[in-house]
Design a protein around this motif. Structure first.
Motif, PDB file in Angstrom:
ATOM      1  N   ARG A 140       7.345   1.976   3.919  1.00 44.30           N
ATOM      2  CA  ARG A 140       6.260   2.630   3.179  1.00 44.30           C
ATOM      3  C   ARG A 140       6.441   2.355   1.698  1.00 44.30           C
ATOM      4  NH1 ARG A 140       4.597   8.448   4.450  1.00 44.30           N
ATOM      5  NH2 ARG A 140       5.955   8.827   2.693  1.00 44.30           N
ATOM      6  N   ALA A 141       5.326   2.084   1.032  1.00 41.42           N
ATOM      7  CA  ALA A 141       5.358   1.890  -0.416  1.00 41.42           C
ATOM      8  C   ALA A 141       4.059   2.434  -0.998  1.00 41.42           C
ATOM      9  CB  ALA A 141       5.510   0.414  -0.762  1.00 41.42           C
ATOM     10  N   ALA A 142       4.151   3.078  -2.144  1.00 42.53           N
ATOM     11  CA  ALA A 142       2.965   3.636  -2.802  1.00 42.53           C
ATOM     12  C   ALA A 142       2.202   2.581  -3.586  1.00 42.53           C
ATOM     13  CB  ALA A 142       3.367   4.785  -3.726  1.00 42.53           C
ATOM     14  N   VAL A 143       2.841   1.450  -3.872  1.00 31.70           N
ATOM     15  CA  VAL A 143       2.202   0.384  -4.644  1.00 31.70           C
ATOM     16  C   VAL A 143       2.198  -0.915  -3.835  1.00 31.70           C
ATOM     17  CG1 VAL A 143       2.726   1.363  -6.912  1.00 31.70           C
ATOM     18  CG2 VAL A 143       4.373  -0.171  -5.827  1.00 31.70           C
ATOM     19  N   SER A 144       1.270  -1.802  -4.179  1.00 27.88           N
ATOM     20  CA  SER A 144       1.140  -3.075  -3.486  1.00 27.88           C
ATOM     21  C   SER A 144       1.695  -4.243  -4.293  1.00 27.88           C
ATOM     22  CB  SER A 144      -0.335  -3.340  -3.164  1.00 27.88           C
ATOM     23  OG  SER A 144      -1.091  -3.305  -4.363  1.00 27.88           O
ATOM     24  N   ILE A 159       9.373  -9.428   1.486  1.00 26.05           N
ATOM     25  CA  ILE A 159       8.131  -8.762   1.882  1.00 26.05           C
ATOM     26  C   ILE A 159       6.977  -9.543   1.237  1.00 26.05           C
ATOM     27  CG2 ILE A 159       6.814  -6.615   1.877  1.00 26.05           C
ATOM     28  CD1 ILE A 159       9.504  -5.151   1.484  1.00 26.05           C
ATOM     29  N   ALA A 160       6.397 -10.462   1.997  1.00 32.23           N
ATOM     30  CA  ALA A 160       5.402 -11.388   1.445  1.00 32.23           C
ATOM     31  C   ALA A 160       4.175 -10.689   0.880  1.00 32.23           C
ATOM     32  CB  ALA A 160       4.980 -12.391   2.520  1.00 32.23           C
ATOM     33  N   SER A 161       3.761  -9.582   1.466  1.00 31.54           N
ATOM     34  CA  SER A 161       2.534  -8.909   1.005  1.00 31.54           C
ATOM     35  C   SER A 161       2.750  -8.123  -0.289  1.00 31.54           C
ATOM     36  CB  SER A 161       2.001  -7.971   2.088  1.00 31.54           C
ATOM     37  OG  SER A 161       2.976  -7.027   2.453  1.00 31.54           O
ATOM     38  N   MET A 162       3.989  -7.872  -0.675  1.00 28.61           N
ATOM     39  CA  MET A 162       4.299  -7.146  -1.912  1.00 28.61           C
ATOM     40  C   MET A 162       4.405  -8.172  -3.041  1.00 28.61           C
ATOM     41  SD  MET A 162       4.959  -4.082  -3.188  1.00 28.61           S
ATOM     42  CE  MET A 162       5.499  -3.072  -1.808  1.00 28.61           C
ATOM     43  N   LEU A 163       3.332  -8.284  -3.826  1.00 28.43           N
ATOM     44  CA  LEU A 163       3.275  -9.296  -4.872  1.00 28.43           C
ATOM     45  C   LEU A 163       4.033  -8.891  -6.124  1.00 28.43           C
ATOM     46  CD1 LEU A 163      -0.471 -10.399  -4.698  1.00 28.43           C
ATOM     47  CD2 LEU A 163       1.507 -11.419  -3.558  1.00 28.43           C
ATOM     48  N   VAL A 164       4.566  -9.887  -6.834  1.00 34.41           N
ATOM     49  CA  VAL A 164       5.184  -9.670  -8.133  1.00 34.41           C
ATOM     50  C   VAL A 164       4.257 -10.147  -9.243  1.00 34.41           C
ATOM     51  CG1 VAL A 164       7.512  -9.846  -7.208  1.00 34.41           C
ATOM     52  CG2 VAL A 164       6.434 -11.880  -8.188  1.00 34.41           C
TER      53      VAL A 164
END
Length: 181
Positions: A161-165, A173-178
């Motif tokens: 779970r993450a509150a930010v994307s 985690i490929a969907s979590m962009l930097v």
């Protein structure tokens, strides 16, 4: 040259690896700010954020062990049975360049505002969270679910779970962009 850099990093979560040694979001934040200020001569925000992300990975390697041995501990913290909350940090950078256009870029929900001469407050972007329809759509296309104000995705046998994307320090985690917008 002569650029002024302001940074705000907000770490979320840490995991105790051993007595006196923790790693995770709270430890990511000062690393991100240090690197952002050190590379202030670079005007490409994407490059700066990627450098911060890589520095976090490099600096959080625990002496005497390998990154891969600690990545699960660094990335997650037990919340309840079968569910974990990810670790990382948001980052906002304001660069004021004398004689050039100033820039503001961010990942996560640490937002900036511009206050006009008449006192009007103007937001400088939208948080990369579950209230941002563009980010929700992007995450859903990547197979991520949205529930109770969090992005939920599978990582091995765990539900993350993450509150930010968008955030720094979420490795693998490929969907979590930097990348900032």
């Amino acid at each position: 040259k002569n650029a002024v850099v302001f940074c705000v990093a907000d770490g979320h979560g840490s995991t105790k690896l051993r007595e006196g040694v923790a790693a995770g979001g709270y430890e990511c934040a000062p690393i991100a700010c240090h690197v952002a200020v050190a590379v202030h001569g670079i005007y490409d925000p994407l490059h700066v954020f990627r450098q911060c992300h890589l520095a976090i990975r490099e600096k959080l390697v625990i002496p005497g062990s390998f990154w891969e041995d600690n990545v699960q501990l660094i990335r997650t913290q037990r919340r309840k049975e079968g569910e974990t909350l990810t670790h990382g940090c948001t980052l906002s950078i304001l660069k004021i360049h004398p004689g050039r256009q100033s820039t503001f870029s961010f990942v996560g929900d640490s937002l900036g505002v511009w206050v006009t001469s008449d006192g009007t407050i103007v937001p400088l972007g939208r948080a990369h969270g579950t209230k941002n329809s563009d980010e929700v759509n992007r995450m859903r296309v990547a197979g991520v679910k949205v529930s109770d104000g969090y992005f939920q995705f599978n990582a091995g046998r765990s539900t993350m779970r993450a509150a930010v994307s968008r955030s720094l320090g979420h490795f693998g985690i490929a969907s979590m962009l930097v990348e900032p917008e």
